[in-house]
Design a protein around this motif. Structure first.
Motif, PDB file in Angstrom:
ATOM      1  N   ILE A  26      14.867  -7.217  -5.153  1.00  0.00           N
ATOM      2  CA  ILE A  26      13.492  -7.002  -4.708  1.00  0.00           C
ATOM      3  C   ILE A  26      13.023  -5.639  -5.206  1.00  0.00           C
ATOM      4  O   ILE A  26      13.717  -4.628  -5.042  1.00  0.00           O
ATOM      5  CB  ILE A  26      13.398  -7.045  -3.167  1.00  0.00           C
ATOM      6  CG1 ILE A  26      13.796  -8.431  -2.642  1.00  0.00           C
ATOM      7  CG2 ILE A  26      11.987  -6.705  -2.704  1.00  0.00           C
ATOM      8  CD1 ILE A  26      13.812  -8.522  -1.134  1.00  0.00           C
ATOM      9  N   HIS A  27      11.850  -5.616  -5.805  1.00  0.00           N
ATOM     10  CA  HIS A  27      11.281  -4.379  -6.323  1.00  0.00           C
ATOM     11  C   HIS A  27      10.022  -4.067  -5.517  1.00  0.00           C
ATOM     12  O   HIS A  27       9.009  -4.765  -5.644  1.00  0.00           O
ATOM     13  CB  HIS A  27      10.944  -4.539  -7.805  1.00  0.00           C
ATOM     14  CG  HIS A  27      10.645  -3.262  -8.504  1.00  0.00           C
ATOM     15  ND1 HIS A  27      10.357  -3.181  -9.852  1.00  0.00           N
ATOM     16  CD2 HIS A  27      10.596  -1.979  -8.063  1.00  0.00           C
ATOM     17  CE1 HIS A  27      10.153  -1.933 -10.198  1.00  0.00           C
ATOM     18  NE2 HIS A  27      10.282  -1.177  -9.131  1.00  0.00           N
ATOM     19  N   VAL A  28      10.071  -3.069  -4.653  1.00  0.00           N
ATOM     20  CA  VAL A  28       8.921  -2.673  -3.838  1.00  0.00           C
ATOM     21  C   VAL A  28       8.090  -1.667  -4.627  1.00  0.00           C
ATOM     22  O   VAL A  28       8.591  -0.608  -5.016  1.00  0.00           O
ATOM     23  CB  VAL A  28       9.371  -2.063  -2.495  1.00  0.00           C
ATOM     24  CG1 VAL A  28       8.156  -1.681  -1.652  1.00  0.00           C
ATOM     25  CG2 VAL A  28      10.244  -3.042  -1.722  1.00  0.00           C
ATOM     26  N   THR A  48       3.933   3.737 -10.146  1.00  0.00           N
ATOM     27  CA  THR A  48       5.181   4.376  -9.713  1.00  0.00           C
ATOM     28  C   THR A  48       6.326   3.372  -9.727  1.00  0.00           C
ATOM     29  O   THR A  48       6.130   2.192  -9.444  1.00  0.00           O
ATOM     30  CB  THR A  48       5.010   4.938  -8.289  1.00  0.00           C
ATOM     31  OG1 THR A  48       3.888   5.812  -8.270  1.00  0.00           O
ATOM     32  CG2 THR A  48       6.254   5.702  -7.845  1.00  0.00           C
ATOM     33  N   ASP A  49       7.526   3.848 -10.063  1.00  0.00           N
ATOM     34  CA  ASP A  49       8.675   2.955 -10.214  1.00  0.00           C
ATOM     35  C   ASP A  49       9.026   2.199  -8.938  1.00  0.00           C
ATOM     36  O   ASP A  49       9.523   1.074  -8.975  1.00  0.00           O
ATOM     37  CB  ASP A  49       9.911   3.746 -10.678  1.00  0.00           C
ATOM     38  CG  ASP A  49       9.803   4.141 -12.142  1.00  0.00           C
ATOM     39  OD1 ASP A  49       9.001   3.510 -12.863  1.00  0.00           O
ATOM     40  OD2 ASP A  49      10.514   5.066 -12.554  1.00  0.00           O
ATOM     41  N   GLY A  50       8.812   2.812  -7.774  1.00  0.00           N
ATOM     42  CA  GLY A  50       9.098   2.139  -6.516  1.00  0.00           C
ATOM     43  C   GLY A  50      10.567   2.146  -6.151  1.00  0.00           C
ATOM     44  O   GLY A  50      11.340   3.011  -6.583  1.00  0.00           O
ATOM     45  N   GLY A  66       7.975  -0.890   8.121  1.00  0.00           N
ATOM     46  CA  GLY A  66       7.010  -1.947   7.869  1.00  0.00           C
ATOM     47  C   GLY A  66       6.897  -2.415   6.436  1.00  0.00           C
ATOM     48  O   GLY A  66       6.079  -3.286   6.139  1.00  0.00           O
ATOM     49  N   VAL A  67       7.672  -1.853   5.516  1.00  0.00           N
ATOM     50  CA  VAL A  67       7.537  -2.220   4.107  1.00  0.00           C
ATOM     51  C   VAL A  67       7.923  -3.674   3.870  1.00  0.00           C
ATOM     52  O   VAL A  67       7.266  -4.396   3.131  1.00  0.00           O
ATOM     53  CB  VAL A  67       8.392  -1.282   3.225  1.00  0.00           C
ATOM     54  CG1 VAL A  67       8.330  -1.705   1.767  1.00  0.00           C
ATOM     55  CG2 VAL A  67       7.923   0.149   3.375  1.00  0.00           C
ATOM     56  N   ASP A  80       0.806  -1.216   0.000  1.00  0.00           N
ATOM     57  CA  ASP A  80       0.000   0.000   0.000  1.00  0.00           C
ATOM     58  C   ASP A  80       0.837   1.263   0.000  1.00  0.00           C
ATOM     59  O   ASP A  80       0.304   2.371   0.054  1.00  0.00           O
ATOM     60  CB  ASP A  80      -0.975   0.012   1.187  1.00  0.00           C
ATOM     61  CG  ASP A  80      -0.287  -0.161   2.528  1.00  0.00           C
ATOM     62  OD1 ASP A  80       0.934  -0.409   2.530  1.00  0.00           O
ATOM     63  OD2 ASP A  80      -0.959  -0.069   3.570  1.00  0.00           O
ATOM     64  N   VAL A  81       2.165   1.136  -0.059  1.00  0.00           N
ATOM     65  CA  VAL A  81       3.047   2.285  -0.239  1.00  0.00           C
ATOM     66  C   VAL A  81       3.829   2.082  -1.538  1.00  0.00           C
ATOM     67  O   VAL A  81       3.917   0.965  -2.045  1.00  0.00           O
ATOM     68  CB  VAL A  81       4.016   2.471   0.944  1.00  0.00           C
ATOM     69  CG1 VAL A  81       3.255   2.786   2.214  1.00  0.00           C
ATOM     70  CG2 VAL A  81       4.874   1.234   1.152  1.00  0.00           C
ATOM     71  N   ASP A  82       4.374   3.155  -2.067  1.00  0.00           N
ATOM     72  CA  ASP A  82       4.990   3.069  -3.394  1.00  0.00           C
ATOM     73  C   ASP A  82       6.505   2.937  -3.341  1.00  0.00           C
ATOM     74  O   ASP A  82       7.203   3.319  -4.282  1.00  0.00           O
ATOM     75  CB  ASP A  82       4.592   4.272  -4.263  1.00  0.00           C
ATOM     76  CG  ASP A  82       5.006   5.604  -3.662  1.00  0.00           C
ATOM     77  OD1 ASP A  82       5.524   5.608  -2.523  1.00  0.00           O
ATOM     78  OD2 ASP A  82       4.817   6.646  -4.319  1.00  0.00           O
TER      79      ASP A  82
END
Length: 595
Positions: free
Chosen positions: A226-228, A235-237, A209-210, A174-176
């Motif tokens: 890892i790509h968050v 969004t690229d993250g 918390g990510v 839920d975050v970018d």
């Protein structure tokens, strides 16, 4: 055809529309030519609902049955996602942990992955299916369902990416991306494009918390990028890889661990085996200890302070109480209204002045420091919980974390500069080992010719730590370890630092000036010590590391004089004459996990 693993957390599959949105991302990736494995968490607050239901039926439900219950949340999610993909005209098969061949140990509610059989997943992928894998779960050798503990779906996703040789593991949440600190606390926090495994590992353990720290341990061990990314935008993250975003920046992020508890065992005998007695009792309760501070002893006694999660305080006090009685300790004190504020960055390993800059920022914000621990890439302080947000904002501003570094590199630039020749033979051998999620040590080292300076009876007021370390820095003394702990029960603290033997006299001179200036009780110094360092992956989540380290030293009569810890290292100061023997003992004790 490349393979990607996509993981969707609970908020990303919280209702029917979000499930369809997640399904569309997987279908799109398949249409772009990828084989796709999705790892899915339980919907929304489903796990919390099940836990609440269990507590209504039984205040202390059996761990095996709790795992049986909690695993149903992911089974609901994977079936619904597979249905959504089918409605879009693509093929999908949902699998539980057991069906996809994830074998774990039998530590219910906190199981560790031992092996993954990929045959079934690979057959399904080759037949054109998107495989929907239930996160957070596996089976033990008796076919009992097990769960992997908090953040377990992240661990499932990274583990599958490793064994399947995925191009990347995409974590949709839920975050970018990863921010310089929690944007819910500080809205001005900046999203970083790239962060290193080591930096993310420290931040994850500190409450960012990510990602969960066990999943980062896995990624670092097996080199999984890892790509968050955001579930709700393109969004690229943030990429989590070996390299940092900036080589010049001392600090990449700040973190707040809000719900900490501090325990101090007062007046324990300063003899070999003391640390072992205390921390083995805690490890037996499967409690992860965070900050550990053992300062220099006085009159044959010393105090040992450490922090645990506030939820673990009761079981910790029970374990420590029995150990303290056996040791003849003077008493135990605790405080469950504390928080930890930390700064992290690979750059601080080669830059000086980071500590006193942090302490000065806290002093300017009128925040009092109760405990300090340092490592090569992290400085953590314990503060009162009601000062925690103010402390986080102060250090975030001091290190200008809202500003992009001048030498910032993108993932594309880092990847282009990389050598593509990986040691695949070594990687395959590790993936085929008996236990995937085992402790892995990367080194055991000795730093000889060290000295220490201890300042006792430091007033528990803001600004003194900043003055101490600014004065030491101005004298040209480079400080290695810093530990600050409780000094008796009168509200004062004790601060120790290690320096090179050649700098002892200069540091003592500054310390005596500080004693006069701040009314300290005493200043002590001594040389002839050495620092033993155990470095590795999984030091904190494998709660027996400290126990094994302390036991191996106690077995040959080596007394531990000081301790500090981080996610990546455990450091112990001992008599320099015993350094070689101590190193040999640790190499023998950890021979099976040293890489």
């Amino acid at each position: 055809m490349s393979l990607i693993v996509q993981k969707f957390g609970g908020t990303s599959v919280a209702d029917a529309e979000k499930i369809r949105a997640a399904a569309r991302k997987a279908v799109r990736a398949q249409q772009q030519g990828h084989k796709v494995v999705m790892v899915v968490s339980a919907m929304g607050k489903n796990t919390d609902t099940l836990l609440d239901l269990a507590s209504q039926v039984n205040e202390r439900p059996p761990a095996r049955e709790l795992d049986m219950l909690l695993s149903t949340g992911e089974q609901i999610s994977v079936a619904l996602v597979a249905m959504a993909i089918d409605s879009m005209g693509s093929k999908a098969v949902s699998l539980t942990g057991g069906q996809m061949g994830i074998r774990t140990d039998n530590t219910f509610t906190k199981a560790r992955i031992q092996s993954i059989s990929t045959d079934r997943i690979e057959r399904l992928l080759d037949d054109g299916n998107i495989v929907i894998a239930a996160g957070f779960q596996g089976i033990d050798e008796d076919l009992n369902i097990t769960t992997l503990g908090r953040g377990g779906s992240d661990t499932t996703a990274v583990a599958l990416a490793a064994v399947l040789g995925a191009e990347a593991c995409e974590i949709y949440t839920d975050v970018d991306g990863v921010y310089t600190t929690d944007p819910r606390v500080l809205p001005e926090a900046r999203r970083v494009d790239v962060i290193s495994y080591d930096e993310m590992l420290e931040l994850a353990s500190l409450g960012a918390g990510v990602m969960h720290s066990r999943s980062i341990e896995f990624a670092k061990k097996f080199g999984v990028p890892i790509h968050v990314r955001s579930s709700f935008s393109d969004t690229d993250g943030t990429m989590i890889v070996t390299e940092p975003e900036s080589a010049a920046a001392a600090v990449c992020g700040a973190a707040l661990t809000r719900d900490e508890a501090r325990v101090t065992v007062l007046g324990v005998p300063d003899v070999p085996g003391t640390s072992l007695e205390i921390f083995s009792a805690i490890a037996d309760q499967k409690v992860a200890v965070d900050m550990i501070v053992q300062n220099i002893g006085n009159d044959g006694r010393t105090d040992i302070s450490f922090t645990v999660q506030r939820s673990d305080l009761e079981s910790t006090l029970q374990a420590v109480g029995a150990a303290a009685n056996r040791l003849g300790a003077a008493g135990i004190s605790h405080d469950d209204k504390v928080s930890k504020v930390s700064v992290v960055g690979l750059g601080m390993a080669v830059q000086t002045g980071v500590a006193h800059k942090m302490f000065r920022a806290l002093a300017a914000a009128d925040v009092n420091i109760q405990m300090i621990t340092t490592s090569e890439i992290k400085i953590s302080v314990l503060v009162s919980r009601d000062q925690a947000d103010r402390a986080l904002r102060a250090v975030h501003q001091a290190f200008e974390l809202t500003v992009e570094p001048a030498d910032k590199k993108s993932w594309a630039q880092i990847r282009a500069a990389r050598s593509e020749e990986a040691d695949m033979e070594s990687l395959v051998a590790r993936l085929q080992g008996d236990v995937l999620e085992e402790l892995t040590l990367t080194g055991i080292a000795v730093t000889p010719n060290q000295a220490r300076v201890t300042l006792r009876g430091v007033p528990d007021t803001p600004g003194i730590a900043a003055d101490m370390f600014e004065s030491v820095a101005q004298a040209g003394v480079f400080v290695d370890m810093i530990v600050q702990g409780i000094d008796g029960e009168d509200g004062r603290t004790s601060v120790s630092m290690t320096v090179a033997e050649a700098e002892l006299q200069g540091c003592l001179k500054v310390a005596k000036e500080l004693m006069q200036r701040h009314g300290l009780r005493d200043v002590q110094g001594g040389d002839g010590i050495a620092k033993l360092t155990v470095s590795g992956i999984g030091l904190r989540s494998h709660t027996n590391v400290g126990t094994l380290m302390f036991r191996s030293l106690a077995d040959v009569g080596i007394n531990v004089e000081m301790i500090n810890t981080s996610e990546l290292q455990v450091n112990a100061v001992i008599d320099g004459k015993q350094a070689e023997q101590g190193c040999e003992q640790l190499n023998t004790a950890f021979a099976g996990v040293l890489r």
